[in-house]
Scaffold this motif. Structure first.
Motif, short mmCIF file in Angstrom:
data_model
loop_
_atom_site.label_atom_id
_atom_site.label_comp_id
_atom_site.label_asym_id
_atom_site.label_seq_id
_atom_site.Cartn_x
_atom_site.Cartn_y
_atom_site.Cartn_z
N SER A 49 0.85 -1.27 0.02
CA SER A 49 -0.03 -0.10 -0.15
C SER A 49 0.85 1.32 -0.10
N GLN A 99 -9.69 0.19 0.36
CA GLN A 99 -10.08 -1.20 0.74
C GLN A 99 -11.42 -1.03 1.41
N GLU A 182 -6.68 -3.93 -2.47
CA GLU A 182 -7.52 -4.91 -1.49
C GLU A 182 -8.99 -4.53 -1.88
N THR A 185 -11.48 -7.05 0.31
CA THR A 185 -11.27 -7.25 1.34
C THR A 185 -12.52 -7.61 2.37
N THR A 214 -3.35 -7.36 -3.38
CA THR A 214 -4.06 -8.49 -2.68
C THR A 214 -3.18 -9.36 -1.93
#
Length: 333
Positions: A49, A99, A182, A185, A214
């Motif tokens: 990230s 996310q 993500e 998630t 991911t």
């Protein structure tokens, strides 16, 4: 491969705490072409990230700063650009899906107002045209009854519907680069599959370059063209998905695949998952040499003295090109 939409070269990002500068992204390089998906994988704390936020220049300064390297979007250098110029590019030429859509969407503004605002900020259109474009975008991402959803608020939508709204906002001005951090998630398996199928369809139809972050290696196999494995702020293996899945070369990549649960055939013997001992070291306490050495079952003296460079490797023995691995013991039996 066509010309790269995104070209990252030797990207270095640091965080300053109590006067001490700590590198968290350490010399990352990769490219993504139009219509291609690059998956960035690794354990939590590996820098995935942070790399994505560095690319979009979304890290707070201070305490964060890009200390070296290059990030070029469609040939334009982003590192060092003034904030006003970056704001014109974010959302317009590059966009990000975060996310958790519930914490990203504004809970007190309607869906229509938020999507229309994303349109109006980056296009020269009036309120009516922005609202109509919002309906088109919600229809594009498969939200049922898009015109009616304009009046809804985030808390009245399911997790999958909120994520579709986030994707619609990201596509508001037809960006060339989409960063998906993500994106599934908090979603159940069925909705997760729908969202990933939607992203794959949009990538094909719109020619997007996608950076897909991911933890799920199964998703990588189904939805990415190439994969880059990160560890302790560096890419330690990169290549075409089918090559890396068929013959992972770095001990860390091998460990990740060994720890991945998979389907079990009826009456087949149970298989114990292989654990990678230890944990990812914090950025301020990296060991000398290879950061994975303390956890690696194949460590030798050279691993603890020099950090191996990311170098070409042909693990398939078939002249495979584009495969890169950072390990002093790669290729040994």
């Amino acid at each position: 491969m066509s010309a790269a939409v995104l070209a990252v070269r030797d990207l270095q990002t640091s965080i300053i705490r109590e006067g001490i500068r700590t590198p968290v992204v350490r010399g990352v390089s990769f490219e993504i072409a139009r219509g291609e998906t690059l998956a960035l994988v690794g354990e939590s704390g590996c820098g995935k990230s942070m790399t994505a936020l560095s690319v979009l220049q979304l890290l707070p300064e201070p305490p964060c700063s890009i200390t070296g390297g290059s990030v070029r979007l469609e040939g334009r250098e982003l590192v060092g650009l003034p904030e006003r110029a970056l704001c014109r590019l974010r959302g317009r030429r590059m966009a990000m899906i975060f996310q958790d859509p519930m914490s990203t969407l504004n809970p007190v503004l309607s869906i229509g107002r938020q999507v229309a605002e994303a349109v109006a900020v980056h296009t020269a259109c009036g309120a009516g045209a922005a609202r109509q474009r919002a309906v088109e975008l919600l229809a594009l991402v498969g939200l049922p009854d898009p015109a009616l959803r304009l009046q809804e608020y985030p808390h009245r939508l399911s997790g999958g519907m909120r994520q579709r709204v986030m994707i619609a906002m990201a596509l508001a001005s037809d960006p060339s680069l989409l960063v998906a951090d993500e994106p599934t998630t908090a979603l159940d398996v069925t909705i997760q599959s729908q969202i990933l199928a939607l992203l794959a369809d949009l990538r094909t139809r719109l020619g997007l370059a996608v950076l897909f972050i991911t933890h799920n290696l199964g998703l990588v196999a189904e939805h990415a063209d190439r994969v880059a494995v990160m560890y302790a702020g560096r890419i330690i293996e990169e290549g075409a998905v089918q090559d890396v899945l068929a013959a992972p070369a770095h001990p860390y990549t091998i460990g990740l695949f060994g720890a991945r649960p998979g389907p079990r055939l009826p009456h087949a013997p149970r298989r114990r998952l292989v654990e990678i001992p230890g944990a990812v070291p914090p950025p301020h306490a990296l060991p000398p040499g290879c950061a994975f050495a303390p956890r690696c079952p194949r460590t030798e003296a050279a691993c603890r003295t020099a950090m191996p460079a990311l170098a070409p490797h042909d693990s398939m023995g078939q002249g495979v090109t584009g495969r890169l691995v950072a390990c002093v013991r790669v290729g040994e039996p």
